[in-house]
Structure formats: structure tokens, C-alpha cells
Design a protein around this motif. Structure first.
Motif, PDB file in Angstrom:
ATOM      1  N   GLY A 144      73.677  30.084  34.546  1.00 22.04           N
ATOM      2  CA  GLY A 144      74.573  30.264  33.760  1.00 22.04           C
ATOM      3  C   GLY A 144      73.694  31.214  32.553  1.00 22.04           C
ATOM      4  O   GLY A 144      73.779  30.364  31.437  1.00 22.04           O
ATOM      5  N   VAL A 145      72.948  32.221  33.555  1.00 18.76           N
ATOM      6  CA  VAL A 145      72.535  32.401  31.779  1.00 18.76           C
ATOM      7  C   VAL A 145      73.364  33.676  31.022  1.00 18.76           C
ATOM      8  O   VAL A 145      73.830  34.437  32.681  1.00 18.76           O
ATOM      9  CB  VAL A 145      71.120  32.904  32.326  1.00 18.76           C
ATOM     10  N   LYS A 146      74.140  33.525  30.872  1.00 18.68           N
ATOM     11  CA  LYS A 146      74.558  34.402  30.294  1.00 18.68           C
ATOM     12  C   LYS A 146      73.464  36.258  29.415  1.00 18.68           C
ATOM     13  O   LYS A 146      73.302  36.023  28.118  1.00 18.68           O
ATOM     14  CB  LYS A 146      75.556  33.997  28.616  1.00 18.68           C
ATOM     15  N   TYR A 147      73.784  37.299  29.297  1.00 15.71           N
ATOM     16  CA  TYR A 147      73.318  38.607  29.359  1.00 15.71           C
ATOM     17  C   TYR A 147      73.696  39.752  29.463  1.00 15.71           C
ATOM     18  O   TYR A 147      74.545  40.211  30.439  1.00 15.71           O
ATOM     19  CB  TYR A 147      71.665  38.850  28.972  1.00 15.71           C
ATOM     20  N   SER A 148      73.418  40.869  28.560  1.00 16.81           N
ATOM     21  CA  SER A 148      73.859  42.362  28.749  1.00 16.81           C
ATOM     22  C   SER A 148      73.033  43.007  28.317  1.00 16.81           C
ATOM     23  O   SER A 148      71.936  42.640  28.544  1.00 16.81           O
ATOM     24  CB  SER A 148      75.164  43.161  27.689  1.00 16.81           C
ATOM     25  N   PHE A 149      73.189  43.935  30.202  1.00 14.29           N
ATOM     26  CA  PHE A 149      72.421  45.235  30.758  1.00 14.29           C
ATOM     27  C   PHE A 149      72.894  46.287  30.890  1.00 14.29           C
ATOM     28  O   PHE A 149      73.436  46.002  31.222  1.00 14.29           O
ATOM     29  CB  PHE A 149      71.884  44.767  32.268  1.00 14.29           C
ATOM     30  N   ASN A 150      72.770  47.138  29.768  1.00 13.32           N
ATOM     31  CA  ASN A 150      73.430  48.465  29.972  1.00 13.32           C
ATOM     32  C   ASN A 150      72.569  49.385  30.714  1.00 13.32           C
ATOM     33  O   ASN A 150      72.348  50.276  29.930  1.00 13.32           O
ATOM     34  CB  ASN A 150      74.265  48.830  28.143  1.00 13.32           C
ATOM     35  N   GLY A 195      69.451  25.904  39.470  1.00  8.38           N
ATOM     36  CA  GLY A 195      69.925  25.098  39.132  1.00  8.38           C
ATOM     37  C   GLY A 195      69.098  24.762  37.372  1.00  8.38           C
ATOM     38  O   GLY A 195      68.618  24.270  36.569  1.00  8.38           O
ATOM     39  N   ASP A 196      68.049  26.108  37.177  1.00  3.79           N
ATOM     40  CA  ASP A 196      66.660  25.417  36.446  1.00  3.79           C
ATOM     41  C   ASP A 196      67.151  27.388  35.703  1.00  3.79           C
ATOM     42  O   ASP A 196      66.780  28.588  35.832  1.00  3.79           O
ATOM     43  CB  ASP A 196      65.376  25.069  36.785  1.00  3.79           C
ATOM     44  N   ALA A 197      67.804  27.587  34.528  1.00  9.46           N
ATOM     45  CA  ALA A 197      68.659  28.289  33.422  1.00  9.46           C
ATOM     46  C   ALA A 197      67.195  29.033  32.813  1.00  9.46           C
ATOM     47  O   ALA A 197      66.923  30.096  32.700  1.00  9.46           O
ATOM     48  CB  ALA A 197      69.015  28.243  32.812  1.00  9.46           C
ATOM     49  N   SER A 198      66.055  28.304  32.663  1.00  7.69           N
ATOM     50  CA  SER A 198      64.618  28.716  32.528  1.00  7.69           C
ATOM     51  C   SER A 198      63.938  30.234  32.996  1.00  7.69           C
ATOM     52  O   SER A 198      63.048  30.651  32.423  1.00  7.69           O
ATOM     53  CB  SER A 198      63.578  27.651  31.360  1.00  7.69           C
ATOM     54  N   ASP A 199      64.058  29.815  34.749  1.00  6.04           N
ATOM     55  CA  ASP A 199      63.358  30.531  35.266  1.00  6.04           C
ATOM     56  C   ASP A 199      64.289  31.825  36.268  1.00  6.04           C
ATOM     57  O   ASP A 199      64.101  32.507  37.056  1.00  6.04           O
ATOM     58  CB  ASP A 199      62.219  29.551  36.233  1.00  6.04           C
ATOM     59  N   PHE A 228      84.732  30.807  34.039  1.00 12.90           N
ATOM     60  CA  PHE A 228      84.251  29.860  34.429  1.00 12.90           C
ATOM     61  C   PHE A 228      85.557  28.768  34.480  1.00 12.90           C
ATOM     62  O   PHE A 228      85.398  27.418  34.466  1.00 12.90           O
ATOM     63  CB  PHE A 228      83.789  29.521  32.694  1.00 12.90           C
ATOM     64  N   SER A 229      86.349  28.803  34.548  1.00 10.95           N
ATOM     65  CA  SER A 229      87.793  28.749  35.408  1.00 10.95           C
ATOM     66  C   SER A 229      87.110  28.055  36.894  1.00 10.95           C
ATOM     67  O   SER A 229      87.406  26.608  37.599  1.00 10.95           O
ATOM     68  CB  SER A 229      89.232  28.804  35.018  1.00 10.95           C
ATOM     69  N   LEU A 230      86.877  29.397  37.820  1.00 12.70           N
ATOM     70  CA  LEU A 230      85.853  29.107  38.762  1.00 12.70           C
ATOM     71  C   LEU A 230      85.026  28.150  39.092  1.00 12.70           C
ATOM     72  O   LEU A 230      85.090  27.577  39.770  1.00 12.70           O
ATOM     73  CB  LEU A 230      85.670  31.181  39.903  1.00 12.70           C
ATOM     74  N   VAL A 231      84.120  28.283  37.767  1.00 14.97           N
ATOM     75  CA  VAL A 231      83.418  27.114  37.837  1.00 14.97           C
ATOM     76  C   VAL A 231      83.339  26.275  37.810  1.00 14.97           C
ATOM     77  O   VAL A 231      83.465  25.466  38.613  1.00 14.97           O
ATOM     78  CB  VAL A 231      82.079  27.321  36.924  1.00 14.97           C
ATOM     79  N   ASP A 232      84.495  25.234  36.733  1.00 12.08           N
ATOM     80  CA  ASP A 232      85.201  24.165  37.603  1.00 12.08           C
ATOM     81  C   ASP A 232      85.550  24.093  38.025  1.00 12.08           C
ATOM     82  O   ASP A 232      85.187  22.776  38.362  1.00 12.08           O
ATOM     83  CB  ASP A 232      86.099  25.218  35.935  1.00 12.08           C
TER      84      ASP A 232
END
Length: 816
Positions: free
Chosen positions: A449-455, A587-591, A701-705
């Protein structure tokens, strides 16, 4: 600049192609130095002069594995009247050469599906120097235009049962067989030998003709007669072929009907009493199943809900026999609206799993309904290495799972025997996959679930799993060429273990997707599903591609508003086993964001650190899976750093009140994820991309749901001598239980599926009413009555005795 001479050298070599005298004969797929026989040579314009002559293209490139397709060899010419065509290196058929010197091959019966090597000889088999490939297709997945159609197919398969008779009708496109006169033949299929041994074999056999020298008018009507001689053949198909060939000739141009249960030709005894006939068959099948190994323990569990089943595209695919998108014509699953099949056959027994759902989205179980989900001893789509039962596509499934359904359920009332051996698996062990996505400019949402951009501009590892041998790579290119400092995903390449390499990429005008297999372009104009080596690919149209691997990993690529969105689905087996731009799935977003050297991103909100993290996952030349079939791709990626160090993207959304696109961005972008949408409009200068990013974000997020785990308490049986109301067994579901007349309910009349996966209340049973008090009261009354009777008798006896004594006294007195 050091690579420039090499580029020039390659281009110079291409320019002299055709003057070197080098030939593609026996060299297809290779690069000869001065010219190429590789599949990419057409777009690179460096093909050897005779490339098309020896590395042949064919039309059509696909057809039923039953055989009989007339395949025209394009470009190559022949100076003989006959050619030999070798399929899969072991099956030869005799082809012919037409008046234009074009060769034609006739596809044979293959007992397998997928791309089949095709070799062609023009010297009577001495040398097979022309090379192509042929796509063999499961008859159920074959386009309806390419086969004969059984009108009212239900009537064909119930013929001879009560109130089903009369004439049968078949239609076909007259162009399927190039002949004025036809033979219409019945062919049968069966399997023999000891199951699960090398002696287990499959047989397609010509049985008899329904018509000969019949006019090719596209329609055939007949009244079937029982066939005592061939009634043991209970499964087959009709074949239409030219009358110039003897009846039953193999490897001739032909069109086939769907394979089906041959009720219409079964023996007279079937027509006299189909229920008794079918019951005998059902009981015999029941005894056979008791002797065969139990395959149920090794098949995957069904998803709990219809939403999960349709979302888990790496492991399950729509069953073409019960498809909600096509009107839910669920012949074998009444009451269901949609079914899916497990894509992969089970490892040891090649078994399959089918999961069906009702209009509420709940799984339908056979314990509740004849239309429930059923496992299969033989996977309907077959499984490598094919060739032998139970791995024969379609036919093994018919023999072991479908004909028996006719015996026990459709032609008689003995479904209890069928469901004893084919019980629905519920979903208590089902685990949803995790999903991650790349979309827009490009933006990433990791498995956790981490959201970011990489261009970055280059080629990067999206997912790598060393233990599972899975690699998924993505290529990014500048948006709108080089007009702005932003990039977008334009290609995704992937492989699992030793599978074919599959690449899905944008076509140049961004109006569609193209799919490559081992650098060769695939055409989905004839078939939407392809069985490839170690991978399946499904592409129903030019904007949707799904790639499925044996581990259950799935990759969906969708084109929206000219922009690629790539979703990766991985089953629970991948937990803690992934790295790359889509993170560590645990399941751990921190790593989630780990550099290739193992260091963690310290600040996930710092775009510069995120940019360095992305750059660390640039692929190497040795590991790249992409196809470089243009000068642009060679110059930009193959002969250049895979991550362009000179490309510096825009890291922050510009806030310029005078920007004419500012108002557009405000109108399109709102809610969660709006920053991605605004970035694509204000940086990418593309409102369509912003709109696509908004849609992709919401769809993810519909898919995740849809994939959220749900709790199942498992099937709950009705009490003996009672009934239940409710066939949903997920958390929160209620089931009402009651007893038949004359019985009393003990236990709970209502049970609820709880969060711990257990049913509330106590087990319910129905018992005969107890009447102890009445019996006791009756006994007391009876005893009291008996006492009164005895007392009365005693008193009466005493009275009589006194009277007798008084009489004696009187007599004595008188005597005196």
C-alpha cells in the motif's frame, strides 16, 4: 559516445543485407552477422533475402486440435505438387501445392494445445528446411465461426430421454470446407488402459457416416437412429469433409462440431428406459471412482465470493460454459450466474477446480444445489505434457467428469452418487492474492500500500523473486516524446523460471497493446487465449492483456486513454519473497522500498530519495527481457545506460495560477489520489493521462476491496428430519433451522457465522417428542384404578362372607 561506432557498424551491416549470399535455410531465429533470420529482422530492416521463404508465416495460424484445418504457407513458393508437413517434430501430414505455387498443410489430430512447431519439406521428407508454428486450440475455446453449430445443443444431448425426439439440425459456414460435395461423419472418443499408468491411452475413431456425397449448403437435418454396433462410444463429434476422400480419412480438410454426449445414437435400450440405463452407468462409475486415487486434497480451494473469483486473475479464469458477461447460460450449473476454473491443473493428478456463484455473489455448493461448484478429476483445459489421459484437453474431462454427470444427474435421479465423488470445496483455506499497480506518470502502489512516484527514464525491475524465479520488468519513456520532463510506462516484460518471455507494450500511436512471445509478435485476431510454454496469455481485445504463470502470479495490462496500467497479483506463497519497485510483499509498509543493495529508503516522502531508489533497480544487459526491434530502442536502451542519468524529471507539482490546465486539473482530480492525477495533467501536460490515472487509482482500490479476505464457517448441514433456510456461510450470515412435523428441535434454531470462523449456538437435531409425564400420570391413574378395583373386590368378598355367616346363625337358631 563510445557506443556510437558500434551502432553505425550494426546499421551498415543492415544496409548490406541481401548482398552477402547468406541464407536463412536451417538458420531461422539466428543472426548471421551481415543479415538476420531473427523474428525482429522485419522491423529492423536487416532480414536476409530469403527470410520469408524459409522462416514462413501461415494463415490461418490456429485451429482445433481435432485437425483438418487447411493452412496456407504465405510468401514461400514451391515447384512441386506435394509437400510434407511435420507437426511437433513427430506427426507428418501430406500437403499440396495450389495453382499459385503456394503450399498448403492440413493440421492433424494432436491431443494437445498451444504453439506447435511446424516443419515443411518439399523433397518428400528428405529435408525439412522451412520453419513455422501452428496454434492448436481447445475446441471449447475455438471461435464459433470456425466450427459447425449444433442447433439446440440441449436436444442433441438429451435425445432419447422422455419427450425428447424428432429431427436434429446442424449448421456450418460453407467456406470451412472447399468442396461442393461432403461426407458427414460421426467420430467417437474414448480412453482405455489402466488409469494413471503408461498404458492409459486416448483414441479418436471414425465410427460411421450420416451422409455421403451431400451438397455443401451449410445445413444438415436428420432423424437419428440407435446404433447398436457403436453404442459403447458415448462421446464424440461430427466431422464435415470433402467427398473426394474415402469416409473416415485422416488429415483431410474438415470442419468439426463441438464434442458432445452422443445421446442421439445410443442403443435402443437407452431409448426404452433412459433412467434405468443411466442409473446402471452411474453405479458402475461410482464403483470405478472408489478404485481411483483421491485427487481432492491437492486442488486449490475456491474463492469465497464472485468478486474474489473475478479479481484473482492469476489463478482463476472465466469458465466459458457459465459466463456472466455472455448472459450466464449455465447449462450444467442451474442457479449459478458465473463460474471460474482454476487455471493450473493440480501437480500430480492433473485435476481441475471449478467454482460457481449465484446472483448474490455467494459460492454455490453441491450440498445445497445441483448447480454447485465441482472439482474435476481431469482439468477441462488439459495440462502439459498433454498426449495421455487425464491430460487430454477437453476429452479427459468429458470422460471422467461430464459423462458421469449425465449418467447420475441429467439422465437419472442419482446425483448423490456424483456429488459423493465431486463435492464442492468451500473457501475456508482460500487466501486472496496481494496486488500492486503501476500507472500514469508513472505512479506506484506497492503490495503493502505504499504510494509514490518515480519518473526515471529507462528499464527497471518491477518485481523480482529469486526463490519463485519470477521477474517482471518495466520500460519508461518520456511523455509526449521529449516535450516534458516526465515519463510513462510503455512496456512490461516478464518470465517465470524457464517459461517463454512475454512482453506487452504500447504500439507507437498509443491506441492499442501488442504482445510478444520470445521477441515474436503474437496475433490475437483468431484466438483470445493462448497456451504457451510455462505461461498462459489472454487478450480479449487490443486494450486488455492478462498473463498467468504456474505459481499463480498474474499480470494484467490495461490501456486507458492511451496510458498503460499494469497490475501484478501474487498469491500468499510470495510473502517475504519479492523485491523491486513494487516492494516487499509482507504486510509491512515500512520495509517496502529497499534499494537493490539492501538499504531502505529512509524518507518515503522525499522525491529525490525515491528517484535514487528507483534508479537502483535499473536492469542490466544480461538480465533484460525486452525486445529491441527498432533503431530507437537499440540506441535509447540497448546501447545506452538502462537508467538515463541525464534525464532529470520534475519532482513537484507546479502551482501556477496562470496555468490554463489548472482549472482542468481541478475539475478532473478530486478525492484520494488526486495528487497523481494533478501531476499527470500539470507536469505531463496531458488531461487524458490525468483522467486515466484517476480511474486507475480508483480501480486499484476497488480491486483491493474485492480481494479482501473474508471469513467462512463452512457448509452447515440441515438437521436430520429437518430443514435449513440459508446457503451463505460467510461471516455474519444467518442460517435458520427447523424440524419436520412430528419432531422436536434440540439445540439452536438460528446459527450465525462468527468472526472466529465458527457457527454460533449449539448443534441442532430433531428428535421424537418425549411424553414421560403423560406416561407417569397414566401409570398412576391405572395403579389407583387397580387399587380401587382390588379394594372393591376385597370389600365385596368380606360382605359376602358376613352375609353367609349371618345366614348360618339364623338357621342354627331355628333348628334349636
Amino acid at each position: 559516445m563510445e557506443r556510437l561506432p558500434l551502432v553505425v557498424f550494426v546499421l551498415l551491416l543492415s544496409a548490406v543485407c541481401g548482398t552477402s549470399g547468406q541464407s536463412c535455410e536451417d538458420n531461422c531465429g539466428g543472426n548471421l552477422g551481415s543479415c538476420s533470420c531473427h523474428t525482429t529482422c522485419g522491423s529492423l530492416e536487416n532480414c536476409c533475402e530469403d527470410y520469408r521463404e524459409y522462416c514462413v508465416e501461415i494463415y490461418p495460424h490456429s485451429g482445433t486440435y481435432f485437425g483438418g484445418t487447411d493452412i496456407k504457407i504465405l510468401n514461400a513458393t514451391f515447384n512441386t505438387s506435394q509437400i510434407i508437413c511435420r507437426f511437433n517434430n513427430n506427426t507428418d501430414t501430406v500437403g499440396y501445392v495450389d495453382k499459385d505455387s503456394r503450399g498448403h498443410c492440413i493440421s492433424p489430430l494432436l491431443y494437445e494445445t498451444g504453439w506447435i512447431p511446424l516443419l515443411i519439406s518439399s523433397d518428400n521428407g528428405t529435408k525439412f528446411n522451412r520453419v513455422g508454428s501452428w496454434l492448436s486450440v481447445h475446441t471449447g475455446k475455438l471461435d464459433a465461426r470456425l466450427k459447425a453449430v449444433l442447433l439446440n445443443s440441449t436436444k442433441w444431448q438429451y435425445y432419447g430421454t422422455p419427450n425428447v425426439g424428432g429431427s436434429l439440425h446442424m449448421l456450418w459456414n460453407t467456406s470451412l470446407v472447399k468442396a461442393e460435395r461432403l461426407n458427414i461423419e460421426l467420430w467417437g472418443y474414448r480412453e482405455s488402459g489402466e488409469a494413471y499408468t503408461d498404458q492409459w491411452s486416448a483414441q479418436w475413431k471414425y465410427l460411421y457416416s450420416l451422409a455421403t456425397n451431400y451438397t455443401n449448403n451449410g445445413t444438415f437435418v436428420f432423424v437419428p437412429k440407435p446404433s447398436e454396433k457403436f453404442s459403447s462410444w458415448e462421446l464424440g463429434a461430427l466431422r464435415i469433409s470433402s467427398s473426394i476422400h474415402p469416409e473416415g480419412s485422416r488429415d483431410v480438410e474438415a470442419a468439426w462440431s463441438e464434442d458432445h454426449a452422443l445421446a442421439w445414437h445410443l442403443e435402443e435400450r437407452f431409448r426404452q428406459n433412459s433412467k434405468v440405463w443411466a442409473e446402471e452407468k452411474c453405479l458402475a462409475w461410482d464403483q470405478l471412482e472408489l478404485k481411483l486415487p483421491n485427487f481432492l486434497s491437492e486442488i486449490t480451494d475456491c474463492p469465497c465470493t464472485l468478486a474474489q473469483a473475478r479479481a484473482d486473475t492469476g489463478r482463476f479464469h472465466t469458465d466459458y460454459g457459465c459466463d456472466i458477461e455472455k448472459g450466464s447460460v449455465c447449462t450444467y450449473h442451474p442457479g449459478s450466474v458465473h463460474c471460474v476454473r482454476a487455471i493450473q491443473a493440480s501437480p500430480k493428478y492433473a485435476a481441475g477446480q471449478q467454482c460457481c456463484y449465484d446472483s448474490t455473489g455467494a459460492q454455490v455448493l453441491t450440498a445445497d444445489s445441483i448447480g454447485g461448484s465441482t472439482p474435476d478429476r481431469a482439468h477441462d483445459w488439459g495440462s502439459p505434457p498433454y498426449k495421455r489421459p487425464p491430460r487430454i484437453p477437453g476429452q479427459s474431462h468429458w470422460v471422467y467428469d461430464v459423462l458421469s454427470f449425465y449418467y447420475c444427474c441429467l439422465w437419472s435421479d442419482n446425483c448423490n452418487y456424483y456429488f459423493k465423488h465431486r463435492p464442492s470445496s468451500d473457501c475456508r483455506r482460500y487466501q486472496s492474492p496481494s496486488s500492486a499497480v503501476v500507472f500514469g506518470d508513472p505512479h506506484f502502489i506497492t503490495f503493502d500500500g505504499v504510494k509514490y512516484s518515480f519518473n526515471g527514464k529507462g528499464e527497471y525491475t518491477l518485481v523480482t523473486s529469486e526463490k519463485k524465479h519470477l521477474t517482471i520488468q518495466g520500460r519508461t519513456e518520456p511523455v509526449n516524446g521529449t516535450a516534458v520532463n516526465a515519463t510513462q510506462l510503455t512496456s512490461v516484460a516478464m518470465r517465470e523460471a524457464s517459461s517463454d518471455v512475454i512482453e506487452v507494450r504500447l504500439i507507437s500511436d498509443h491506441t492499442g497493446l501488442e504482445v510478444l512471445q520470445n521477441q515474436r509478435m503474437l496475433s490475437f485476431s483468431e484466438q483470445s487465449w493462448m497456451d504457451l510454454h510455462g505461461v498462459f496469455v489472454f487478450s480479449p481485445n487490443s486494450k486488455n492483456v492478462t498473463v498467468m504463470f504456474p505459481t499463480g502470479a498474474g499480470v494484467e495490462v490495461r490501456l486507458t486513454e492511451g496510458t498503460m496500467t499494469t497490475t501484478v497479483l501474487l498469491p500468499e506463497d510470495f510473502k517475504d519473497l519479492t523485491l523491486g519497485l513494487l516492494g516487499k510483499m509482507n504486510g509491512d509498509a515500512s520495509d517496502d522500498l529497499i534499494f537493490k543493495d539492501g538499504q531502505r529508503v529512509q524518507n518515503q516522502s522525499n522525491p529525490k530519495e525515491l528517484f535514487d531508489f528507483g534508479a537502483s533497480w535499473a536492469v542490466s544487459n544480461a538480465s533484460a527481457l525486452f525486445t529491441y526491434d527498432s533503431r530507437h530502442l537499440l540506441d535509447t536502451y540497448y546501447f545506452s545506460p538502462r537508467h538515463d542519468p541525464e534525464f532529470t524529471p520534475v519532482f513537484f507539482i507546479p502551482e501556477n495560477p496562470d496555468d490554463p490546465l489548472g482549472e482542468v486539473a481541478s475539475e478532473i482530480c478530486s478525492g484520494e489520489g488526486s495528487s497523481f492525477c494533478r501531476f499527470d495533467i500539470l507536469v505531463g501536460r496531458n488531461p487524458r493521462m490525468g483522467n486515466a490515472s484517476r480511474a486507475s487509482f480508483q480501480n486499484h482500490f476497488s480491486l483491493v476491496d474485492d480481494l479482501k479476505p473474508v471469513i467462512s464457517c463452512g457448509w452447515l448441514s440441515p438437521p436430520e428430519n429437518g430443514k435449513k433456510v440459508g446457503t451463505t456461510y460467510l461471516q455474519g450470515a444467518k442460517v435458520q433451522l427447523s424440524c419436520s412435523d412430528g419432531f422436536t428441535l434440540e439445540g439452536s434454531s438460528e446459527r450465525v457465522c462468527q468472526e472466529d470462523g465458527r457457527w454460533s449456538g449449539e448443534e441442532t437435531s430433531c428428535v421424537v417428542p418425549s411424553n414421560v409425564a403423560g406416561i407417569v400420570a397414566g401409570s398412576v391413574v391405572g395403579a389407583a384404578a387397580l387399587v380401587l378395583i382390588i379394594t372393591a373386590l376385597v370389600l365385596h368378598a368380606r360382605k359376602q362372607k358376613r352375609k353367609s355367616r349371618g345366614l348360618n346363625d339364623t338357621t342354627s337358631s331355628e333348628s334349636l
